[in-house]
Design a protein around this motif. Structure first.
Motif, PDB file in Angstrom:
ATOM      1  N   ARG A 243      23.707  40.796  76.197  1.00 13.86           N
ATOM      2  CA  ARG A 243      25.071  41.324  76.167  1.00 13.86           C
ATOM      3  C   ARG A 243      25.632  41.290  74.752  1.00 13.86           C
ATOM      4  NH1 ARG A 243      30.126  39.696  75.911  1.00 13.86           N
ATOM      5  NH2 ARG A 243      29.539  37.529  75.732  1.00 13.86           N
TER       6      ARG A 243
ATOM      7  N   LEU B 109      23.903  44.025  72.652  1.00 16.16           N
ATOM      8  CA  LEU B 109      24.438  45.343  72.973  1.00 16.16           C
ATOM      9  C   LEU B 109      25.838  45.538  72.405  1.00 16.16           C
ATOM     10  CD1 LEU B 109      23.261  45.765  76.659  1.00 16.16           C
ATOM     11  CD2 LEU B 109      22.522  47.111  74.688  1.00 16.16           C
ATOM     12  N   LEU B 110      26.654  44.509  72.498  1.00 13.61           N
ATOM     13  CA  LEU B 110      28.006  44.580  71.961  1.00 13.61           C
ATOM     14  C   LEU B 110      27.973  44.779  70.450  1.00 13.61           C
ATOM     15  CD1 LEU B 110      31.034  44.363  72.533  1.00 13.61           C
ATOM     16  CD2 LEU B 110      30.826  41.900  72.224  1.00 13.61           C
TER      17      LEU B 110
ATOM     18  N   ASP C 113      25.516  46.148  68.661  1.00 15.82           N
ATOM     19  CA  ASP C 113      25.054  47.506  68.393  1.00 15.82           C
ATOM     20  C   ASP C 113      26.160  48.528  68.644  1.00 15.82           C
ATOM     21  OD1 ASP C 113      22.595  46.471  67.750  1.00 15.82           O
ATOM     22  OD2 ASP C 113      21.664  46.987  69.671  1.00 15.82           O
ATOM     23  N   THR C 114      26.913  48.332  69.710  1.00 16.27           N
ATOM     24  CA  THR C 114      27.994  49.252  70.039  1.00 16.27           C
ATOM     25  C   THR C 114      29.075  49.230  68.973  1.00 16.27           C
ATOM     26  OG1 THR C 114      27.567  48.888  72.389  1.00 16.27           O
ATOM     27  CG2 THR C 114      29.684  49.868  71.805  1.00 16.27           C
ATOM     28  N   LEU C 115      29.426  48.048  68.493  1.00 15.02           N
ATOM     29  CA  LEU C 115      30.441  47.944  67.444  1.00 15.02           C
ATOM     30  C   LEU C 115      29.991  48.614  66.161  1.00 15.02           C
ATOM     31  CD1 LEU C 115      31.745  44.314  67.982  1.00 15.02           C
ATOM     32  CD2 LEU C 115      32.915  46.447  68.511  1.00 15.02           C
TER      33      LEU C 115
ATOM     34  N   LYS D 234      27.914  51.139  65.926  1.00 15.56           N
ATOM     35  CA  LYS D 234      27.979  52.585  66.150  1.00 15.56           C
ATOM     36  C   LYS D 234      29.418  53.079  66.122  1.00 15.56           C
ATOM     37  CE  LYS D 234      23.702  52.902  68.723  1.00 15.56           C
ATOM     38  NZ  LYS D 234      23.065  53.125  70.015  1.00 15.56           N
ATOM     39  N   MET D 235      30.343  52.300  66.691  1.00 15.97           N
ATOM     40  CA  MET D 235      31.744  52.706  66.691  1.00 15.97           C
ATOM     41  C   MET D 235      32.289  52.763  65.265  1.00 15.97           C
ATOM     42  SD  MET D 235      33.169  50.671  70.026  1.00 15.97           S
ATOM     43  CE  MET D 235      34.861  51.088  69.730  1.00 15.97           C
TER      44      MET D 235
END
Length: 82
Positions: free
Chosen positions: A48, A51-52, A54-56, A58-59
């Motif tokens: 988790r 993933l968080l 990686d998402t940050l 990308k954002m």
């Protein structure tokens, strides 16, 4: 025996297992089962967090790109002729 538990409910199941009053033999099996669930919980939390992260990232990239696009649009907007 195969038991499937949703990742979000692992903590609830672990707490439930702690509260059970069992005999000696069953209590040993319970501790073994709780240890297995704790290991699974650690893996889920690590995934988790990854993933968080990686998402940050990308954002942030998308935000930078959108700023660049907005800047170029402001520069290249044609002015109206009167």
């Amino acid at each position: 025996m195969r038991i499937e538990i949703e990742n979000g409910k692992l903590v609830t199941v672990i707490n439930f297992m702690y509260e059970l009053k069992l005999t000696r033999t069953h209590s040993r099996f319970r501790w073994h089962f709780i240890n297995l669930m704790n290991e699974s919980l650690k893996v889920v939390e690590e995934d988790r967090k990854e993933l968080l992260k990686d998402t940050l990232i990308k954002m942030k990239r998308v935000k930078r790109l959108s700023k660049m696009v907005n800047m170029t649009l402001k520069i290249w907007t044609p002015c109206r002729m009167i």
